[in-house]
Structure formats: C-alpha cells, structure tokens
Design a protein around this motif. Sequence first.
Motif, short mmCIF file in Angstrom:
data_model
loop_
_atom_site.label_atom_id
_atom_site.label_comp_id
_atom_site.label_asym_id
_atom_site.label_seq_id
_atom_site.Cartn_x
_atom_site.Cartn_y
_atom_site.Cartn_z
N HIS A 1 -6.32 -3.56 -9.83
CA HIS A 1 -7.44 -3.67 -9.71
C HIS A 1 -7.91 -5.03 -8.33
CE1 HIS A 1 -10.31 -1.20 -12.51
NE2 HIS A 1 -8.94 -0.41 -12.27
N LEU A 2 -6.98 -5.73 -8.47
CA LEU A 2 -6.98 -7.01 -7.55
C LEU A 2 -6.57 -6.68 -6.39
CD1 LEU A 2 -5.04 -9.72 -9.80
CD2 LEU A 2 -7.51 -9.80 -9.23
N LEU A 3 -6.13 -5.39 -6.03
CA LEU A 3 -5.90 -4.84 -4.79
C LEU A 3 -7.08 -4.53 -4.06
CD1 LEU A 3 -3.15 -2.29 -5.19
CD2 LEU A 3 -2.89 -4.64 -4.33
N LEU A 4 -8.33 -4.29 -4.64
CA LEU A 4 -9.61 -4.17 -4.03
C LEU A 4 -10.16 -5.63 -3.39
CD1 LEU A 4 -12.10 -2.30 -3.51
CD2 LEU A 4 -12.86 -2.91 -5.83
N ARG A 5 -9.91 -6.84 -4.29
CA ARG A 5 -10.18 -8.00 -3.68
C ARG A 5 -9.47 -8.08 -2.49
NH1 ARG A 5 -9.30 -13.36 -7.20
NH2 ARG A 5 -10.46 -12.37 -8.80
N LEU A 6 -8.20 -7.88 -2.27
CA LEU A 6 -7.57 -7.92 -0.96
C LEU A 6 -8.15 -7.16 0.16
CD1 LEU A 6 -3.93 -8.10 -2.14
CD2 LEU A 6 -5.67 -10.11 -1.81
N LEU A 7 -8.41 -5.66 -0.26
CA LEU A 7 -8.95 -4.87 0.83
C LEU A 7 -10.22 -5.42 1.22
CD1 LEU A 7 -8.47 -2.03 2.14
CD2 LEU A 7 -9.60 -0.79 0.06
N LYS A 8 -11.12 -5.86 0.22
CA LYS A 8 -12.48 -6.19 1.09
C LYS A 8 -12.22 -7.24 1.97
CE LYS A 8 -15.43 -4.59 -2.77
NZ LYS A 8 -16.47 -4.92 -3.81
N ARG A 9 -11.30 -7.95 2.05
CA ARG A 9 -11.06 -9.09 2.75
C ARG A 9 -10.21 -8.88 4.21
NH1 ARG A 9 -11.70 -10.92 -1.94
NH2 ARG A 9 -12.86 -13.10 -2.42
N GLY A 10 -9.77 -7.35 4.07
CA GLY A 10 -9.23 -6.64 5.31
C GLY A 10 -7.69 -7.10 5.32
N VAL A 11 -7.17 -7.51 3.87
CA VAL A 11 -5.73 -7.79 3.77
C VAL A 11 -5.09 -6.43 3.17
CG1 VAL A 11 -4.29 -9.19 2.66
CG2 VAL A 11 -6.27 -10.09 3.61
N ARG A 12 -4.05 -6.18 3.60
CA ARG A 12 -3.29 -4.99 3.07
C ARG A 12 -2.41 -5.81 2.09
NH1 ARG A 12 2.31 -1.74 5.64
NH2 ARG A 12 2.13 -0.29 3.92
N GLY A 13 -2.53 -5.12 0.56
CA GLY A 13 -1.90 -5.49 -0.73
C GLY A 13 -1.22 -4.31 -1.28
N ARG A 14 0.07 -4.77 -1.83
CA ARG A 14 1.01 -3.60 -2.20
C ARG A 14 1.66 -4.24 -3.66
NH1 ARG A 14 4.82 -2.74 2.82
NH2 ARG A 14 3.70 -4.69 3.12
N LEU A 15 1.50 -3.44 -4.82
CA LEU A 15 2.04 -3.70 -5.84
C LEU A 15 3.20 -2.96 -6.00
CD1 LEU A 15 1.06 -5.34 -8.45
CD2 LEU A 15 -0.08 -3.50 -9.38
N VAL A 16 4.53 -3.57 -6.15
CA VAL A 16 5.74 -2.79 -6.38
C VAL A 16 6.54 -3.07 -7.32
CG1 VAL A 16 7.55 -2.29 -4.49
CG2 VAL A 16 5.29 -3.14 -3.61
N ASN A 17 7.47 -1.87 -7.95
CA ASN A 17 8.56 -2.16 -8.70
C ASN A 17 9.53 -0.99 -8.41
OD1 ASN A 17 7.69 0.26 -9.85
ND2 ASN A 17 7.60 -0.82 -11.97
#
Length: 212
Positions: free
Chosen positions: A114-130
């Motif tokens: 859900h923290l990826l939404l915080r990034l997306l709203k700021r125009g930042v690409r976020g990826r959660l990876v394993n």
Amino acid sequence: MKVVLFASAEIEQYDFCKKYLQNADVIVCCDGGMKHTRALEITPDYILGDFDSCKKEDFNYYKNLGVKIKTFPAQKDETDMELGLDFALELGADDIVIFGGIGSRFDHTLANAHLLLRLLKRGVRGRLVNEKNCVELMDSYITLKGKKGDLVSTIPLSMEVTGITLEGFAYPLTDHTLTIDDDIVAVSNVMLQEECKISIKTGYLFVIQAKD
C-alpha cells in the motif's frame, strides 16, 4: 534518481537483486536490512531506523566504515520502511526499488504494498521485489519487460478500475473494468512477448510479475 531500499524480510537467494541494483544512485538500509547488504558485500550510503531488528555486529561494521546513520526512537508512528521511503523522497528519488519488503508477515507485506500508492501520488515509480515477485502500482500506462511465458496479474487497489487494456498477453483485455469484489479475471495472465503494455483510464491497479 534511483534509490534502492533494503528492509529486513528474509531473502533466500540474491541473484535477482543484481539487475535492480544496476544504475542505483543511493542505497539505504532500513534497520535489519543491513544483513542483506552484508550478504551482497555492498556498502550502503545510509542506514536508518530504531535498530531494534538488526544485529549489533552489522550495525558496528557499517558504523566503522563511516556509513551515514540516521537514528529514530523505538516509540514512533512510522515503520522503518516508511522512514526509508520518506528519506528517499527527501533525497529526490523518482525511482525506488524495495528489497526485503515481502515476507512471512502478511500485515507488513500488505502495508508495504500500500505504501506504493504514496510514491505513485508523488510521481515516483516504486517496486516491491523479492525472488518470485515484482509488485508495482499504476494509474495510467506502463510497459512491462520480461520473457515470453512470464506470469502477470493485474489486481485493483481502488474499488473500481476502468478502461483496462492489456496488450501482448495470452488473455488480452480491452477497455475492461475490474472491481475489488468482482471475478478474479486478471490473475496469472501470460506474457506472449518480451514487452507488454497495460493501460487504464481511472483507478489504481497493482501489476504483479510473478514466478511459481
């Protein structure tokens, strides 16, 4: 600016990290994430957290190397991951890759997604990876790169996501609408080519590249 964050969830093997570490401008360890950079034999630019989940040996090792340390109190409203993301944003990151954010604690994993939404709203690409997943959140258009046969799931975060169009997949969609309580029609799709396109009109959509 590309920032790579290491959190403390377990990583069984590290081969997948290499491609995401390429062209990284800054590497940040969130508390226990130090164990991963030590395993990879790399030196982070910063370590931060309340340091309640790391080994003292790892902390002292990087302290002796002169790595910059940001210490926070144990009693705080934010998780170490949130602190790491906020710090990356302060540095000016526009691309953030998170390792060690998918683990055995589902609550932590879901919160990190859900923290990826915080990034997306700021125009930042976020990826959660394993090792087996790359989780990204979108609100307009992305091009996925992978291999023919790779699995991709598209799952709504919003109550409704409209105008979903999938190109280059075994099961394409055109101007489709998905809702959280709808049929799970877009799970385990298959890439038919090395680049596939996904676009939506409204809402927030998780895009998950996965391996069995």
